[in-house]
Design a protein around this motif. Sequence first.
Motif, PDB file in Angstrom:
ATOM      1  N   CYS A 238      55.709  15.755  -5.161  1.00  0.00           N
ATOM      2  CA  CYS A 238      55.053  17.043  -5.394  1.00  0.00           C
ATOM      3  C   CYS A 238      53.996  17.208  -4.299  1.00  0.00           C
ATOM      4  N   LEU A 239      54.159  18.223  -3.487  1.00  0.00           N
ATOM      5  CA  LEU A 239      53.237  18.393  -2.351  1.00  0.00           C
ATOM      6  C   LEU A 239      51.836  18.735  -2.821  1.00  0.00           C
ATOM      7  N   CYS A 302      53.519  22.269 -13.234  1.00  0.00           N
ATOM      8  CA  CYS A 302      54.014  22.797 -11.964  1.00  0.00           C
ATOM      9  C   CYS A 302      53.629  24.268 -11.894  1.00  0.00           C
ATOM     10  N   CYS A 307      52.178  28.244  -6.800  1.00  0.00           N
ATOM     11  CA  CYS A 307      51.772  27.044  -6.064  1.00  0.00           C
ATOM     12  C   CYS A 307      51.658  27.363  -4.574  1.00  0.00           C
ATOM     13  N   CYS A 313      58.113  23.395  -1.284  1.00  0.00           N
ATOM     14  CA  CYS A 313      58.265  22.395  -2.354  1.00  0.00           C
ATOM     15  C   CYS A 313      59.665  21.767  -2.360  1.00  0.00           C
TER      16      CYS A 313
HETATM   17  S1  SF4 Z   1      55.819  23.973  -6.948  1.00  0.00           S
HETATM   18 FE1  SF4 Z   1      53.918  22.968  -6.339  1.00  0.00          FE
HETATM   19  S2  SF4 Z   1      53.225  21.969  -8.204  1.00  0.00           S
HETATM   20 FE2  SF4 Z   1      55.370  22.466  -8.533  1.00  0.00          FE
HETATM   21  S3  SF4 Z   1      56.459  20.573  -7.899  1.00  0.00           S
HETATM   22 FE3  SF4 Z   1      56.352  21.969  -6.133  1.00  0.00          FE
HETATM   23  S4  SF4 Z   1      54.582  21.301  -4.990  1.00  0.00           S
HETATM   24 FE4  SF4 Z   1      54.397  20.466  -7.047  1.00  0.00          FE
END
Ligand code: SF4
Length: 834
Positions: A238-239, A302, A307, A313
């Motif tokens: 997860c960035l 999430c 995001c 992502c």
């Molecule tokens: S959308 Fe953002 S919070 Fe959700 S998994 Fe991807 S990087 Fe993570």
Amino acid sequence: MSAASAITLLNKKSAEHIRTAIADYGGQEIVFGVFIEGNTIQDCEIISRGNINMAPSVMQDAVRYHAVMHNHPSGNLSPSDQDCEIAARLADYGAGFFIIDNNAENINVIVPYKKPAEIIPLEAEEIAGYLKKNSSAENIIPGFENRQAQIDMAQSIGKAFNHNAVYLCEAGTGTGKSIAYLIPALLWIKNNHERIIVSTNTINLQEQLLGKDIPTAMALTGIKIKYTMVKGRGNYICLYKADRLKKEGYGTSALFLNPEETGQISRIETMLPDLKTGDKSEVSFLPSPAVWDFFCAEPDICFRARCQFFSLCYYQQARREAFTSDLLIVNHHLLCADAAMKIEGGQTGLLPACRRLIIDEAHNIEETATSYFGKSASRSALQRNLNFIARTGKKSREPASGILKRLLEKTQNRQALRTLIEKFIADFTGKRREFDQTAGDAFDEIYNLIRNGINKNPENGEPGNEIKIRINRQAPDGEKFLQALDIPVKNVGAGLYRLLKQLREILLFLEDEEKASQDLFRDEQFELKCLKMRLEGLQEVIDEIISSENDNNIRWLSARRLNDSRLFVEFNITPVDISEIFKSAVLGKNHTVILTSATLRDHSGFTFIRKRLGINLPYRNVYENAFPSPFDYKKNCRIYIPANIPEPSAAGFTDSAAKYIYQAACYFSGRTFALFTSYAQLLTVKNIISPELEKQGITCLVQGEDNRTRLLETFRSCGKFLLLGTDSFWEGVDVKGERLSCVIIVKLPFRVPTDPVYEARSEYIEKAGGNAFMDYALPAAVLKFKQGFGRLIRGKDDRGLFILLDKRVISKRYGACFIKALPEMEQVDENWDI
Ligand code: SF4
């Protein structure tokens, strides 16, 4: 509201039927399944009497009907939240959803029924054409052989697609079953533009499908499709989390990491810019679970489109790939997690909508479903989620990491707000410290109760050994055990309750503050809300574990001492019977479900698997077929059952078994698998024979002493090896050729009778008038036995000796069921030549 006159949407007969049925039921709610032609409801049947909330039966029956309809006795035809949710789920697989009044005069069409596009059926001749003699298969598949069983299987799968059937299909080893289902699957995708999901139990099979079988099926048919392997969220970086880690470091978490783990974090951070898929397998080493926890995407926390990393992502990219693919490869865990999520009311699951499903290695699906349709709460799950909120140092009042710390940092320039938040945080961290203390003591007490109070076997205290115990008032000492558990479990629950109360107060405060702060705390508020829901889920399990009397659930505890001497304790609630859930969540959601494996039939056919999975579907086409292995077992395989060995429960059995295993390993210069049902017995045998074997230049490879892949690589390499394995070596292991010449089954693989889930299910069967041994224990053991035997002959030129050290196959009446499940082969005495 799109109310319509009954004259246009209901024919007279149906309107009358509905009116009468509702009147007969005192004007209360009834759920109908309806059949539509053109713009008119032509016919309808009662699905259930009572509230529409009985979603499982609605979903289970939905594929049978064009739409589901129920009445609102009030005459107000606006949909409730529950209606909207069910409507969305029905729409997912093409069914409509209507609300009607008690007089059958007005209908509100919440989701219209969409007539599916005309299906283009598969032609049996065309399917066979890709696999028979003189076809292109001869050039494409190295060493191709024309196998009639494979052609028959492929054609029967085509028929199952054409007829929207549930199809149980056993394919003996060597049938070429993946190609047999991929050919019709590809043709179906081409003809009907429908997505297909293939679910497997093992990574081995997934890799084989992706790397070999799907490209081969595409080459054979000339059909190009887009196919993707879909993994669960937790497999991706997860960035957002990675970015947070970079900005904030890992605070007190560092106290819980060893130097190697802190090194692993830096290595992943260095790799991040070059990762393409963000998949765990792309990381060049295997990170420890604690390290991966810092990076992995969370199932519920999430931000999705909100995001900041959404467009980059990894998980969202993988999801987009899945949504644009024709064929998805998933594992049973993901399939069941998706189904469980949809059952719980999620309108979108993890997988895109799909109506054709192939479950390979289907003999494992009940076990996987059992864990996903149940719920659990462990000590480590509590700690992990609380650490997300605030990880506290030993002395400091301030959290050293976690969401609360971030909240505090955001108030740098606003002293009044900061003071308020500091107060909330001080209260929360104070309660957290109290919780750590009381819950820690309580879990220790529960561990000791499990280990000492009930099961006094000292081996249970060994690191890694899992102890399971059922909570059962009716058992001898059951009431006493429950009483002993009462206080420690309630202590955990009460501590968590106090923390949740505190968390709700923080959230209430943030909600008000958000309005004034223009989204200053938006992320923290969202994450805290998700964590609150997770913790509430855990609280529910903790409450239920000692108080619930629901006979449909099995309540049990598991505990083990980890290698670093921490104690792992988990509360589990498992459905006693998953057949109804499976029926509604998997069978009812798909038009075609193919269940295939080399072992679906026990000694009496498909009855067992059908019962376990609820495949009693009077309104569906259900087919079953078994395709024999093309291998010549009569010529290539022999069986040896020693006459003089004691029965497994008798004294001296382990010593005798060790003697035979030693003899076989020497006779075949290694090249032998010995399959056990007990790890303790495996170790005893190893200790008896390995020093002598070493003298003969034969090495014992022992499950647990290295990982499974490396053990198998070593076994396949040159050298003399005897492999001693338990559970995971009974299936999914493929050693072709003479490297594996002998397979020994030490004991018939009956499940441990005291296993909580097994024990409760046995009682359930008896209560329903069945025979737990004949209906459950025996068929399950026969299936596993067939799997174990199946390790021996993996190719048409393979030869081997199968040694069975459990003479109950001869001395007990039920023994014949095991022999009957094997292919015909010669039984030998002392001559082990193969
Ligand atoms: S959308 Fe953002 S919070 Fe959700 S998994 Fe991807 S990087 Fe993570």
